[in-house]
Design a protein around this motif. Structure first.
Motif, mmCIF file in Angstrom:
data_model
loop_
_atom_site.group_PDB
_atom_site.id
_atom_site.type_symbol
_atom_site.label_atom_id
_atom_site.label_comp_id
_atom_site.label_asym_id
_atom_site.label_seq_id
_atom_site.Cartn_x
_atom_site.Cartn_y
_atom_site.Cartn_z
ATOM 1 N N ASP A 20 75.433 29.252 46.113
ATOM 2 C CA ASP A 20 74.626 28.220 46.772
ATOM 3 C C ASP A 20 75.249 27.704 48.063
ATOM 4 O O ASP A 20 74.524 27.505 49.038
ATOM 5 C CB ASP A 20 74.335 27.067 45.814
ATOM 6 N N ILE A 22 76.939 29.402 50.113
ATOM 7 C CA ILE A 22 76.827 30.481 51.093
ATOM 8 C C ILE A 22 75.385 30.643 51.541
ATOM 9 O O ILE A 22 75.082 30.604 52.734
ATOM 10 C CB ILE A 22 77.355 31.804 50.492
ATOM 11 N N PHE A 23 74.481 30.831 50.576
ATOM 12 C CA PHE A 23 73.105 31.134 50.918
ATOM 13 C C PHE A 23 72.228 29.895 51.053
ATOM 14 O O PHE A 23 71.285 29.883 51.827
ATOM 15 C CB PHE A 23 72.499 32.086 49.887
ATOM 16 N N GLY A 24 72.498 28.854 50.309
ATOM 17 C CA GLY A 24 71.700 27.641 50.406
ATOM 18 C C GLY A 24 72.126 26.783 51.578
ATOM 19 O O GLY A 24 71.388 26.594 52.542
ATOM 20 N N GLY A 26 74.896 27.296 53.669
ATOM 21 C CA GLY A 26 75.379 28.033 54.834
ATOM 22 C C GLY A 26 74.273 28.532 55.733
ATOM 23 O O GLY A 26 74.339 28.405 56.961
ATOM 24 N N LEU A 27 73.229 29.094 55.160
ATOM 25 C CA LEU A 27 72.130 29.594 55.977
ATOM 26 C C LEU A 27 71.326 28.454 56.610
ATOM 27 O O LEU A 27 70.811 28.594 57.714
ATOM 28 C CB LEU A 27 71.219 30.501 55.149
ATOM 29 N N GLU A 28 71.225 27.335 55.897
ATOM 30 C CA GLU A 28 70.522 26.190 56.472
ATOM 31 C C GLU A 28 71.300 25.603 57.654
ATOM 32 O O GLU A 28 70.721 25.228 58.668
ATOM 33 C CB GLU A 28 70.291 25.122 55.407
ATOM 34 N N TRP A 30 73.373 27.326 59.502
ATOM 35 C CA TRP A 30 73.254 28.335 60.551
ATOM 36 C C TRP A 30 71.901 28.221 61.253
ATOM 37 O O TRP A 30 71.814 28.329 62.476
ATOM 38 C CB TRP A 30 73.423 29.730 59.953
ATOM 39 N N ALA A 31 70.843 27.964 60.500
ATOM 40 C CA ALA A 31 69.509 27.854 61.090
ATOM 41 C C ALA A 31 69.368 26.576 61.909
ATOM 42 O O ALA A 31 68.543 26.523 62.828
ATOM 43 C CB ALA A 31 68.447 27.891 60.004
ATOM 44 N N GLN A 33 71.442 25.406 64.030
ATOM 45 C CA GLN A 33 71.983 25.719 65.350
ATOM 46 C C GLN A 33 72.470 24.488 66.094
ATOM 47 O O GLN A 33 72.120 24.244 67.248
ATOM 48 C CB GLN A 33 70.952 26.485 66.172
ATOM 49 N N TYR A 46 72.395 19.802 49.425
ATOM 50 C CA TYR A 46 73.360 20.575 48.646
ATOM 51 C C TYR A 46 74.085 19.683 47.647
ATOM 52 O O TYR A 46 74.249 20.052 46.480
ATOM 53 C CB TYR A 46 74.355 21.261 49.578
#
Length: 111
Positions: A20, A22-24, A26-28, A30-31, A33, A46
């Motif tokens: 979570d 990493i993908f929950g 981390g990607l949020e 990253w998105a 920006q 989180y």
């Protein structure tokens, strides 16, 4: 049967705690920006998800204790400890990132 179920539940819950961020989160992040408001919202979401997992794991451990499923209680208490540590570390990082600057301490320093 109880041991196999306890191990599989432990692995599933521990995998969620590992994947979570990493993908929950981390990607949020990253998105987002660099948009600090979106990063803060993702971090709070989180922490809420980890808090819900902690409560659910403790309730399941309590129910397993009532039904005398010893391995399940042990597995869920280990996940609860792991979730508590993750929540404490994340909350500490949140607190240190969002503390206000001390500002001017001396009034005559013209700052």
């Amino acid at each position: 049967m109880d041991l196999a179920l306890a191990i599989s539940m432990f692995l599933l819950e521990a995998a969620w705690l590992v994947l979570d961020p990493i993908f929950g989160l981390g990607l949020e992040v990253w998105a987002a920006q660099g948009d600090q408001a979106r990063v803060d919202d993702a971090t709070r979401a989180y922490m809420d998800r980890v808090w819900v997992l902690l409560v659910v794991v403790l309730v399941v451990a309590l129910l397993a204790g009532l039904f005398r499923a010893h391995w399940t209680v042990i597995a869920h208490l280990l996940v609860a400890i792991l979730a508590g540590v993750v929540l404490a570390v994340t909350q500490h990082q949140w607190d240190t990132d969002h503390t206000p600057s001390p500002g001017c301490i001396r009034y005559s320093a013209n700052c």
